[in-house]
Write a protein that holds these residues in place. Sequence first.
Motif, PDB file in Angstrom:
ATOM      1  N   PHE A  35       0.848  -1.187   0.000  1.00 12.18           N
ATOM      2  CA  PHE A  35       0.000   0.000   0.000  1.00 12.18           C
ATOM      3  C   PHE A  35       0.889   1.244   0.000  1.00 12.18           C
ATOM      4  O   PHE A  35       1.975   1.246   0.567  1.00 12.18           O
ATOM      5  CB  PHE A  35      -0.899   0.026   1.232  1.00 12.18           C
ATOM      6  N   GLY A  36       0.400   2.292  -0.637  1.00  9.79           N
ATOM      7  CA  GLY A  36       1.162   3.532  -0.657  1.00  9.79           C
ATOM      8  C   GLY A  36       0.317   4.667  -1.186  1.00  9.79           C
ATOM      9  O   GLY A  36      -0.908   4.566  -1.293  1.00  9.79           O
ATOM     10  N   SER A  37       0.958   5.754  -1.527  1.00 10.09           N
ATOM     11  CA  SER A  37       0.296   6.922  -2.089  1.00 10.09           C
ATOM     12  C   SER A  37       1.275   7.622  -3.005  1.00 10.09           C
ATOM     13  O   SER A  37       2.485   7.569  -2.773  1.00 10.09           O
ATOM     14  CB  SER A  37      -0.161   7.856  -0.973  1.00 10.09           C
ATOM     15  N   GLY A  38       0.800   8.260  -4.070  1.00 12.17           N
ATOM     16  CA  GLY A  38       1.688   8.742  -5.109  1.00 12.17           C
ATOM     17  C   GLY A  38       1.658  10.243  -5.342  1.00 12.17           C
ATOM     18  O   GLY A  38       0.750  10.960  -4.927  1.00 12.17           O
ATOM     19  N   THR A  39       2.688  10.702  -6.017  1.00 13.01           N
ATOM     20  CA  THR A  39       2.772  12.037  -6.602  1.00 13.01           C
ATOM     21  C   THR A  39       3.534  11.864  -7.917  1.00 13.01           C
ATOM     22  O   THR A  39       3.899  10.761  -8.283  1.00 13.01           O
ATOM     23  CB  THR A  39       3.531  13.033  -5.691  1.00 13.01           C
ATOM     24  N   SER A  40       3.800  12.947  -8.629  1.00 13.59           N
ATOM     25  CA  SER A  40       4.672  12.868  -9.800  1.00 13.59           C
ATOM     26  C   SER A  40       5.518  14.127  -9.886  1.00 13.59           C
ATOM     27  O   SER A  40       5.158  15.170  -9.331  1.00 13.59           O
ATOM     28  CB  SER A  40       3.865  12.680 -11.089  1.00 13.59           C
ATOM     29  N   ALA A  41       6.624  14.034 -10.594  1.00 13.36           N
ATOM     30  CA  ALA A  41       7.673  15.052 -10.550  1.00 13.36           C
ATOM     31  C   ALA A  41       7.162  16.466 -10.813  1.00 13.36           C
ATOM     32  O   ALA A  41       7.256  17.349  -9.944  1.00 13.36           O
ATOM     33  CB  ALA A  41       8.781  14.694 -11.535  1.00 13.36           C
ATOM     34  N   TYR A  42       6.619  16.722 -12.002  1.00 12.10           N
ATOM     35  CA  TYR A  42       6.244  18.095 -12.353  1.00 12.10           C
ATOM     36  C   TYR A  42       5.148  18.625 -11.446  1.00 12.10           C
ATOM     37  O   TYR A  42       5.078  19.821 -11.169  1.00 12.10           O
ATOM     38  CB  TYR A  42       5.782  18.163 -13.810  1.00 12.10           C
ATOM     39  N   GLN A  43       4.310  17.729 -10.951  1.00 14.82           N
ATOM     40  CA  GLN A  43       3.157  18.157 -10.176  1.00 14.82           C
ATOM     41  C   GLN A  43       3.498  18.562  -8.744  1.00 14.82           C
ATOM     42  O   GLN A  43       2.675  19.183  -8.073  1.00 14.82           O
ATOM     43  CB  GLN A  43       2.101  17.045 -10.176  1.00 14.82           C
ATOM     44  N   VAL A  44       4.674  18.197  -8.257  1.00 13.28           N
ATOM     45  CA  VAL A  44       5.017  18.529  -6.863  1.00 13.28           C
ATOM     46  C   VAL A  44       6.363  19.230  -6.696  1.00 13.28           C
ATOM     47  O   VAL A  44       6.560  19.960  -5.725  1.00 13.28           O
ATOM     48  CB  VAL A  44       5.034  17.264  -5.964  1.00 13.28           C
ATOM     49  N   GLU A  45       7.313  19.038  -7.599  1.00 18.10           N
ATOM     50  CA  GLU A  45       8.697  19.414  -7.309  1.00 18.10           C
ATOM     51  C   GLU A  45       8.952  20.904  -7.249  1.00 18.10           C
ATOM     52  O   GLU A  45       9.614  21.410  -6.339  1.00 18.10           O
ATOM     53  CB  GLU A  45       9.638  18.777  -8.342  1.00 18.10           C
ATOM     54  N   GLY A  46       8.484  21.664  -8.243  1.00 13.69           N
ATOM     55  CA  GLY A  46       8.872  23.064  -8.323  1.00 13.69           C
ATOM     56  C   GLY A  46      10.333  23.189  -8.736  1.00 13.69           C
ATOM     57  O   GLY A  46      10.853  22.375  -9.498  1.00 13.69           O
TER      58      GLY A  46
END
Length: 454
Positions: A35-46
């Motif tokens: 189990f986990g939860s995700g993000t993606s580079a452009y959407q969070v990094e700045g």
Amino acid sequence: MLRLSLWVFLLLNLAATLFSSDIYSRDDFPPDFIFGSGTSAYQVEGAANEDGRTPSIWDTFTHAGIVPGNGDTACDEYHKYKESNHMLHYTIVIYHRHSKMSMEDGKDFTLYADACFREFGDRVLYWTTINEGNIFALAGYDTGMMPPLRCSPPFGFNCSKGNSSTEPYLAAHYILLAHASAAQLYKKKYQDKQHGFIGLNLYAFGMVPLTNTTEDVIATQRAKDFFIGWFMEPLLFGDYPNIMKKNAGSRIPAFTSDESKMVKGSFDFLGLNHYNTLNIKDNPSSLKMDHRDLAGDMAAELIFMQDDPSAFEFPSRPEGLQGVLEYFKQAYGNPPIYIHENGQRTQHNASLNDTRRVEYMKGFIGSLLDAVRNGSNARGYFTWSFLDVLELLDGYESSYGMYYVDLEDPDLKRYPKLSAHWYSDFLKGRSTHAHGMIEVEKNSSALSHAHFVQ
């Protein structure tokens, strides 16, 4: 006899209660289920202009004003990664529709993948080459809703270049070849010493006939072939579905013998993204058009199942996920599957009481459990998303995060929502109850740094 029948009835009801997906815990899943939860580079990094970063196709897209906001700062995860670096223990997606402009213009994907394997392979166990390959081909090269914004009238959204009749098929073809090439490299050069796995991600709608008519039932299968079989049949059998080749004709490329062998079997697992379910209606008139895109070739109308058309949130149809997993089991030999994305859309605001998201997550995880109990080879589930991120279609107007990000705060402070507490408690083994909630801890600050990957 009456007394015996009553006891049987009571026992069956007790069993239904004990094994109902309304009441479950983390312990009901296999011990090695992830189990986990995700993000993606452009959407969070700045950090868009720091440390040698060069523009990507999403920089170009967002700075054109097509969505509200851009990823110049986003959640500033580039500088705040230590707060959530536990998310990196299991997955890195090589391509999340976020390539450099130079790569989009022709840089070799396999060389890029080789650099990733070489530099990070000692820490990454699961490699996903392409995110939502089917949606990338459709939204990028048919409707033009996403980068690289290619389409043609009357099918697209005011694109300046492209051909919606041919380019989606070409894009998918080269996505498959790029994936297979990277997978072949990994298996030959890295897998034996790194002991990792490689796969591909697809978007999978639930699909249900609008009516019980033979026409709608057949159209539903045709829609599944065009959305899922488009990639799965080459990956399993080395060629496209017959209905696609028949309806698209020469507009769909053909694999050479060597290409077919390279693509066939080029995955260890599949990633699936699933959010909602569609009704499918037969639409044979589209085949009479001289100029068609993929939707025209499909000859089916896709209708979103929405109880309230004015609602901002997705309707919660968890049975759709179970249907998708059952279809992969029956049609494609039950491959190992990880649900990479599943989550509820809400408006981005400061309310931390996201009960609709909790209800959504609870229903879908319960449906996933039903599928696993029924023999699905699903092995993991990642909710989208860990944080409120820049959403690719809505910018900062919508939210999927379990953590609220205060965009007005210079430090972009994060606050746990009810869903963060619910998910954390679930992963700690606490049971849901019939009304869909876990008794979450009262002290919300105690969970602000909860670890969600287990």
